[in-house]
Enzyme design. Sequence first.
Site, PDB file in Angstrom:
ATOM      1  N   HIS A  85     -28.768 -28.638 -29.535  1.00 24.91           N
ATOM      2  CA  HIS A  85     -27.781 -28.822 -28.457  1.00 24.91           C
ATOM      3  C   HIS A  85     -27.595 -30.315 -28.245  1.00 24.91           C
ATOM      4  O   HIS A  85     -28.520 -30.998 -27.796  1.00 24.91           O
ATOM      5  CB  HIS A  85     -28.275 -28.164 -27.164  1.00 24.91           C
ATOM      6  CG  HIS A  85     -28.480 -26.695 -27.327  1.00 24.91           C
ATOM      7  ND1 HIS A  85     -27.499 -25.770 -27.045  1.00 24.91           N
ATOM      8  CD2 HIS A  85     -29.546 -25.991 -27.794  1.00 24.91           C
ATOM      9  CE1 HIS A  85     -27.963 -24.561 -27.314  1.00 24.91           C
ATOM     10  NE2 HIS A  85     -29.194 -24.664 -27.773  1.00 24.91           N
ATOM     11  N   LEU A  86     -26.419 -30.807 -28.589  1.00 22.94           N
ATOM     12  CA  LEU A  86     -26.155 -32.244 -28.407  1.00 22.94           C
ATOM     13  C   LEU A  86     -25.459 -32.528 -27.088  1.00 22.94           C
ATOM     14  O   LEU A  86     -25.290 -33.687 -26.724  1.00 22.94           O
ATOM     15  CB  LEU A  86     -25.333 -32.790 -29.577  1.00 22.94           C
ATOM     16  CG  LEU A  86     -26.030 -32.746 -30.942  1.00 22.94           C
ATOM     17  CD1 LEU A  86     -25.130 -33.354 -32.013  1.00 22.94           C
ATOM     18  CD2 LEU A  86     -27.381 -33.451 -30.917  1.00 22.94           C
ATOM     19  N   ARG A  87     -25.032 -31.485 -26.402  1.00 19.86           N
ATOM     20  CA  ARG A  87     -24.368 -31.654 -25.099  1.00 19.86           C
ATOM     21  C   ARG A  87     -23.058 -32.423 -25.248  1.00 19.86           C
ATOM     22  O   ARG A  87     -22.536 -32.618 -26.328  1.00 19.86           O
ATOM     23  CB  ARG A  87     -25.288 -32.329 -24.078  1.00 19.86           C
ATOM     24  CG  ARG A  87     -26.650 -31.684 -23.921  1.00 19.86           C
ATOM     25  CD  ARG A  87     -26.541 -30.217 -23.580  1.00 19.86           C
ATOM     26  NE  ARG A  87     -27.820 -29.680 -23.106  1.00 19.86           N
ATOM     27  CZ  ARG A  87     -28.138 -28.406 -23.169  1.00 19.86           C
ATOM     28  NH1 ARG A  87     -27.305 -27.523 -23.705  1.00 19.86           N
ATOM     29  NH2 ARG A  87     -29.282 -27.969 -22.709  1.00 19.86           N
TER      30      ARG A  87
ATOM     31  N   LYS B 205     -21.601 -18.682 -33.485  1.00 22.86           N
ATOM     32  CA  LYS B 205     -22.787 -18.417 -32.672  1.00 22.86           C
ATOM     33  C   LYS B 205     -22.520 -17.263 -31.722  1.00 22.86           C
ATOM     34  O   LYS B 205     -21.519 -17.279 -30.989  1.00 22.86           O
ATOM     35  CB  LYS B 205     -23.153 -19.672 -31.870  1.00 22.86           C
ATOM     36  CG  LYS B 205     -24.356 -19.513 -30.949  1.00 22.86           C
ATOM     37  CD  LYS B 205     -25.660 -19.326 -31.720  1.00 22.86           C
ATOM     38  CE  LYS B 205     -26.807 -18.913 -30.808  1.00 22.86           C
ATOM     39  NZ  LYS B 205     -27.415 -19.994 -30.094  1.00 22.86           N
TER      40      LYS B 205
ATOM     41  N   LEU C 293     -35.396 -20.602 -23.329  1.00 23.50           N
ATOM     42  CA  LEU C 293     -35.046 -19.233 -23.721  1.00 23.50           C
ATOM     43  C   LEU C 293     -34.787 -19.184 -25.219  1.00 23.50           C
ATOM     44  O   LEU C 293     -34.151 -20.105 -25.732  1.00 23.50           O
ATOM     45  CB  LEU C 293     -33.803 -18.770 -22.943  1.00 23.50           C
ATOM     46  CG  LEU C 293     -34.084 -18.500 -21.460  1.00 23.50           C
ATOM     47  CD1 LEU C 293     -32.788 -18.285 -20.693  1.00 23.50           C
ATOM     48  CD2 LEU C 293     -35.016 -17.297 -21.293  1.00 23.50           C
TER      49      LEU C 293
ATOM     50  N   ASN D 127     -22.280 -24.296 -26.931  1.00 22.98           N
ATOM     51  CA  ASN D 127     -22.307 -23.811 -25.541  1.00 22.98           C
ATOM     52  C   ASN D 127     -22.010 -24.928 -24.543  1.00 22.98           C
ATOM     53  O   ASN D 127     -22.801 -25.233 -23.669  1.00 22.98           O
ATOM     54  CB  ASN D 127     -23.625 -23.093 -25.218  1.00 22.98           C
ATOM     55  CG  ASN D 127     -24.856 -23.973 -25.358  1.00 22.98           C
ATOM     56  OD1 ASN D 127     -24.882 -24.914 -26.144  1.00 22.98           O
ATOM     57  ND2 ASN D 127     -25.881 -23.667 -24.596  1.00 22.98           N
TER      58      ASN D 127
ATOM     59  N   HIS E  28     -34.224 -19.358 -33.162  1.00 21.94           N
ATOM     60  CA  HIS E  28     -35.400 -19.618 -32.310  1.00 21.94           C
ATOM     61  C   HIS E  28     -36.238 -18.361 -32.051  1.00 21.94           C
ATOM     62  O   HIS E  28     -36.377 -17.913 -30.918  1.00 21.94           O
ATOM     63  CB  HIS E  28     -35.003 -20.279 -30.997  1.00 21.94           C
ATOM     64  CG  HIS E  28     -33.768 -19.758 -30.316  1.00 21.94           C
ATOM     65  ND1 HIS E  28     -33.559 -18.436 -30.041  1.00 21.94           N
ATOM     66  CD2 HIS E  28     -32.681 -20.400 -29.847  1.00 21.94           C
ATOM     67  CE1 HIS E  28     -32.397 -18.295 -29.441  1.00 21.94           C
ATOM     68  NE2 HIS E  28     -31.841 -19.464 -29.314  1.00 21.94           N
TER      69      HIS E  28
ATOM     70  N   HIS F  21     -30.455 -26.027 -35.698  1.00 21.88           N
ATOM     71  CA  HIS F  21     -30.096 -25.500 -34.362  1.00 21.88           C
ATOM     72  C   HIS F  21     -30.371 -26.585 -33.325  1.00 21.88           C
ATOM     73  O   HIS F  21     -31.524 -26.852 -32.991  1.00 21.88           O
ATOM     74  CB  HIS F  21     -30.926 -24.256 -34.036  1.00 21.88           C
ATOM     75  CG  HIS F  21     -30.600 -23.633 -32.710  1.00 21.88           C
ATOM     76  ND1 HIS F  21     -30.334 -22.291 -32.562  1.00 21.88           N
ATOM     77  CD2 HIS F  21     -30.489 -24.148 -31.460  1.00 21.88           C
ATOM     78  CE1 HIS F  21     -30.075 -22.028 -31.301  1.00 21.88           C
ATOM     79  NE2 HIS F  21     -30.169 -23.147 -30.593  1.00 21.88           N
TER      80      HIS F  21
ATOM     81  N   ALA G 263     -33.165 -23.636 -18.348  1.00 22.21           N
ATOM     82  CA  ALA G 263     -33.926 -23.335 -19.566  1.00 22.21           C
ATOM     83  C   ALA G 263     -33.565 -24.341 -20.647  1.00 22.21           C
ATOM     84  O   ALA G 263     -32.385 -24.598 -20.885  1.00 22.21           O
ATOM     85  CB  ALA G 263     -33.591 -21.931 -20.042  1.00 22.21           C
TER      86      ALA G 263
ATOM     87  N   ASP H 224     -33.779 -26.280 -31.605  1.00 23.01           N
ATOM     88  CA  ASP H 224     -33.261 -25.825 -30.306  1.00 23.01           C
ATOM     89  C   ASP H 224     -33.500 -26.885 -29.234  1.00 23.01           C
ATOM     90  O   ASP H 224     -33.656 -26.557 -28.052  1.00 23.01           O
ATOM     91  CB  ASP H 224     -33.863 -24.474 -29.893  1.00 23.01           C
ATOM     92  CG  ASP H 224     -33.114 -23.839 -28.726  1.00 23.01           C
ATOM     93  OD1 ASP H 224     -31.937 -24.184 -28.507  1.00 23.01           O
ATOM     94  OD2 ASP H 224     -33.710 -23.002 -28.027  1.00 23.01           O
TER      95      ASP H 224
ATOM     96  N   HIS I 267     -31.908 -31.238 -20.570  1.00 23.08           N
ATOM     97  CA  HIS I 267     -31.313 -31.105 -19.234  1.00 23.08           C
ATOM     98  C   HIS I 267     -31.824 -32.285 -18.417  1.00 23.08           C
ATOM     99  O   HIS I 267     -32.957 -32.742 -18.649  1.00 23.08           O
ATOM    100  CB  HIS I 267     -31.774 -29.809 -18.557  1.00 23.08           C
ATOM    101  CG  HIS I 267     -31.234 -28.564 -19.167  1.00 23.08           C
ATOM    102  ND1 HIS I 267     -29.984 -28.056 -18.895  1.00 23.08           N
ATOM    103  CD2 HIS I 267     -31.785 -27.709 -20.063  1.00 23.08           C
ATOM    104  CE1 HIS I 267     -29.787 -26.939 -19.570  1.00 23.08           C
ATOM    105  NE2 HIS I 267     -30.868 -26.707 -20.304  1.00 23.08           N
TER     106      HIS I 267
ATOM    107  N   HIS J  85     -28.306 -15.546 -30.906  1.00 23.65           N
ATOM    108  CA  HIS J  85     -29.289 -15.628 -29.811  1.00 23.65           C
ATOM    109  C   HIS J  85     -29.737 -14.190 -29.575  1.00 23.65           C
ATOM    110  O   HIS J  85     -29.004 -13.392 -28.992  1.00 23.65           O
ATOM    111  CB  HIS J  85     -28.677 -16.249 -28.552  1.00 23.65           C
ATOM    112  CG  HIS J  85     -29.690 -16.424 -27.455  1.00 23.65           C
ATOM    113  ND1 HIS J  85     -30.133 -17.652 -27.027  1.00 23.65           N
ATOM    114  CD2 HIS J  85     -30.384 -15.522 -26.735  1.00 23.65           C
ATOM    115  CE1 HIS J  85     -31.047 -17.489 -26.080  1.00 23.65           C
ATOM    116  NE2 HIS J  85     -31.218 -16.203 -25.887  1.00 23.65           N
TER     117      HIS J  85
HETATM  118  C1  NCD Z   1     -30.386 -23.743 -24.452  1.00 24.85           C
HETATM  119  C2  NCD Z   1     -29.507 -24.729 -23.648  1.00 24.85           C
HETATM  120  O1  NCD Z   1     -30.018 -25.326 -22.683  1.00 24.85           O
HETATM  121  O2  NCD Z   1     -28.342 -24.910 -24.004  1.00 24.85           O
HETATM  122  N1  NCD Z   1     -31.563 -23.456 -23.693  1.00 24.85           N
HETATM  123  C3  NCD Z   1     -32.726 -22.972 -24.168  1.00 24.85           C
HETATM  124  O3  NCD Z   1     -33.615 -22.672 -23.364  1.00 24.85           O
HETATM  125  N2  NCD Z   1     -32.940 -22.841 -25.445  1.00 24.85           N
HETATM  126  C4  NCD Z   1     -29.601 -22.526 -24.800  1.00 24.85           C
HETATM  127  C5  NCD Z   1     -30.263 -21.639 -25.809  1.00 24.85           C
HETATM  128  O4  NCD Z   1     -30.391 -21.980 -26.985  1.00 24.85           O
HETATM  129  O5  NCD Z   1     -30.698 -20.532 -25.425  1.00 24.85           O
HETATM  130 ZN    ZN Z   2     -30.240 -23.136 -28.538  1.00 22.01          ZN
END
Ligand code: NCD
Ligand code: ZN
Length: 350
Positions: free
Chosen positions: A18-20, A102, A222, A44, A177, A16, A266, A250, A254, A139
């Site tokens: 997030h590579l953006r 997802k 989150l 996302n 998560h 899990h 988050a 996760d 940011h 989620h």
């Molecule tokens: C994640 C994100 O920033 O994309 N943020 C987080 O707090 N985990 C989204 C997610 O997995 O809820």
């Molecule tokens: Zn996530």
Amino acid sequence: MTDPRLLTLRRPDDWHVHLRDGAMLELAVAATARQFSRAIVMPNLVPPVTTRTAAVEYRERILAACPAEFEFTPLLTAYLTDTIDADEVAAGFEDGTFTACKLYPAGATTNSAAGVTDVRNIHPVLERMQSIGMPLLVHGEVVHGGVDVFDREAVFLESVLRPLVDRFPELKVVLEHITTEAAVDFVTAAPDNVAATITAHHLHIDRNALFDGGLRPHAYCLPVAKRREHLHALRRAAVSGNPKFFLGTDSAPHPQTAKESACGCAGIYSAPVALESYAQVFEEEGHLERLEAFASEHGPRFYGLPLNEGTMTLERAQQTVPESICQAGQTVVPFHAGETLTWRLREAAN
Ligand code: NCD
Ligand code: ZN
């Protein structure tokens, strides 16, 4: 004799992350590819990844951003919306474009506005996924009815997940998560087709970290961290050896300015020291010998994918995590910023 200062593991995967995209992609991909062989990449983005075309293009951007010295396989996911096309999702699974779908409840987290407003809207898609063996990644938080932010996961388990698992008993489900003892108990008691990922940060911090001497935006993610007793339950689950629990960071970078804001985003960016962070927990819990299964075996077995062949080594050597990381024009504050960790990833010799 094995050297107690070294810990060699089968190469791990991150189930899990997030590579953006855009400006943040290069930094995020480099950090994850340095630590992991494969990663389940969250969809996302804005706009979200809902089609095969979008996923194929995103994978190309990820691979283009990956430093040449790392062998890295991104596993793409489809972002479920109220109106997503079941044929598109199924075709993407069957041709290998998508590894899973997802489910973001609309409004639950970063970039979830296009998510599902009511799970009943996607019953036909879930039916199809169940029939082809495509995993659903969840989620697990409700966002309605004024439910307290600290109760959102526990309420989701009973009001959404239990009925869903009952209705689709063969569907492979990963509760992502997890943050509560209730989630640990739910997954433990569920059949083998229900599993969970556990982040490194939820194995280190409880909700007090958000208010430690002042408001701490870098501890905000989150689902939000819960009370101490939940932290202990998560630690017990992670080190238990139970194959239902596996590694998913996760990691969610940011920009520093977006975290340190009147309405901070988050997400905790743990990728740069993810394995070191998990290793510390497993050692503190007296089960360093179970780290490999958690990081490198349980995930692929659940997904029905081969285990990685290569190895990677952690060495017992202190490292102080930087206060911030500036790379490719981005400044982010990593998890454990300013702390000293006891393990360090050994860079490949060549
Ligand atoms: C994640 C994100 O920033 O994309 N943020 C987080 O707090 N985990 C989204 C997610 O997995 O809820
Ligand atoms: Zn996530």
